[in-house]
Scaffold this motif. Sequence first.
Motif, short mmCIF file in Angstrom:
data_model
loop_
_atom_site.label_atom_id
_atom_site.label_comp_id
_atom_site.label_asym_id
_atom_site.label_seq_id
_atom_site.Cartn_x
_atom_site.Cartn_y
_atom_site.Cartn_z
N LEU A 1 11.17 -9.58 25.85
CA LEU A 1 10.55 -8.36 25.35
C LEU A 1 9.95 -7.51 26.46
N GLU A 2 9.63 -8.16 27.59
CA GLU A 2 9.22 -7.38 28.77
C GLU A 2 10.41 -6.59 29.30
N SER A 3 11.58 -7.20 29.30
CA SER A 3 12.77 -6.51 29.80
C SER A 3 13.15 -5.33 28.91
N LYS A 4 12.74 -5.39 27.63
CA LYS A 4 12.97 -4.27 26.70
C LYS A 4 11.83 -3.26 26.75
N GLU A 5 10.89 -3.50 27.66
CA GLU A 5 9.74 -2.63 27.89
C GLU A 5 8.84 -2.46 26.66
N LEU A 6 8.71 -3.58 25.90
CA LEU A 6 7.79 -3.58 24.77
C LEU A 6 6.41 -4.08 25.17
N PHE A 7 6.39 -5.05 26.09
CA PHE A 7 5.14 -5.68 26.51
C PHE A 7 5.12 -5.85 28.02
N SER A 8 3.91 -6.09 28.52
CA SER A 8 3.72 -6.36 29.94
C SER A 8 2.80 -7.57 30.07
N ASN A 9 3.14 -8.47 31.00
CA ASN A 9 2.30 -9.62 31.30
C ASN A 9 1.85 -9.44 32.74
N SER A 10 0.67 -8.87 32.90
CA SER A 10 0.13 -8.59 34.22
C SER A 10 -1.13 -9.40 34.45
N LYS A 11 -1.12 -10.18 35.52
CA LYS A 11 -2.26 -11.02 35.87
C LYS A 11 -2.66 -11.95 34.73
N GLY A 12 -1.64 -12.42 33.99
CA GLY A 12 -1.88 -13.38 32.92
C GLY A 12 -2.40 -12.79 31.63
N VAL A 13 -2.37 -11.46 31.50
CA VAL A 13 -2.82 -10.81 30.26
C VAL A 13 -1.66 -10.00 29.70
N VAL A 14 -1.36 -10.24 28.43
CA VAL A 14 -0.24 -9.58 27.77
C VAL A 14 -0.76 -8.38 26.98
N ILE A 15 -0.14 -7.22 27.23
CA ILE A 15 -0.47 -5.99 26.51
C ILE A 15 0.82 -5.33 26.05
N SER A 16 0.71 -4.45 25.06
CA SER A 16 1.89 -3.73 24.58
C SER A 16 2.08 -2.46 25.39
N LEU A 17 3.33 -2.11 25.55
CA LEU A 17 3.70 -0.84 26.17
C LEU A 17 4.18 0.15 25.12
N LEU A 18 4.40 -0.38 23.91
CA LEU A 18 4.89 0.41 22.79
C LEU A 18 4.10 -0.01 21.56
N THR A 19 3.65 0.93 20.77
CA THR A 19 2.90 0.58 19.57
C THR A 19 3.84 -0.02 18.52
N ARG A 20 3.26 -0.73 17.59
CA ARG A 20 4.02 -1.31 16.48
C ARG A 20 4.75 -0.21 15.72
N GLU A 21 4.04 0.89 15.48
CA GLU A 21 4.62 2.00 14.71
C GLU A 21 5.82 2.61 15.44
N ASP A 22 5.69 2.81 16.75
CA ASP A 22 6.79 3.36 17.53
C ASP A 22 7.98 2.41 17.58
N PHE A 23 7.69 1.11 17.68
CA PHE A 23 8.75 0.10 17.71
C PHE A 23 9.55 0.13 16.41
N TYR A 24 8.84 0.09 15.28
CA TYR A 24 9.55 0.07 14.00
C TYR A 24 10.23 1.41 13.69
N ALA A 25 9.67 2.49 14.17
CA ALA A 25 10.33 3.79 14.01
C ALA A 25 11.67 3.79 14.76
N GLU A 26 11.66 3.25 15.96
CA GLU A 26 12.90 3.18 16.75
C GLU A 26 13.91 2.24 16.10
N GLN A 27 13.44 1.09 15.59
CA GLN A 27 14.33 0.15 14.90
C GLN A 27 14.97 0.82 13.69
N SER A 28 14.17 1.55 12.92
CA SER A 28 14.68 2.24 11.74
C SER A 28 15.72 3.28 12.12
N LYS A 29 15.41 4.02 13.17
CA LYS A 29 16.34 5.06 13.65
C LYS A 29 17.67 4.43 14.06
#
Length: 112
Positions: A42-70
């Motif tokens: 999922l990092e390679s798909k640029e959805l999340f980032s694991n930096s210094k051992g902390v995982v954060i999103s790069l894309l919101t849930r809403e944007d992700f599902y909007a893109e999936q729907s599209k």
Amino acid sequence: MEAKFADLIWQHEPIPSGELVKLCESELNWKKSTTYTMLKRLESKELFSNSKGVVISLLTREDFYAEQSKQFVEETFGGSLPKFLAAFTRSRKLSDSEVDEFLKLINEHKEE
């Protein structure tokens, strides 16, 4: 499984990667290696980032599902929203409130 994993991250972010491993073990019955493999994917798909051992999103849930729907409408119905809606409503009638919501969305997003 990607969506379930992503939902766990969105619900708990920012989340230390070690805590994510424990969460996935309890919620998904995954091993540490499975969690990190999925995170890398999922990092390679640029959805999340694991930096210094902390995982954060790069894309919101809403944007992700909007893109999936599209993508679904594009791949399945040639990008035609009317064809999608016709298929969706073939076996299900819309309530008055659903029709009102659709009309409101159409008017809000209508090309000028």
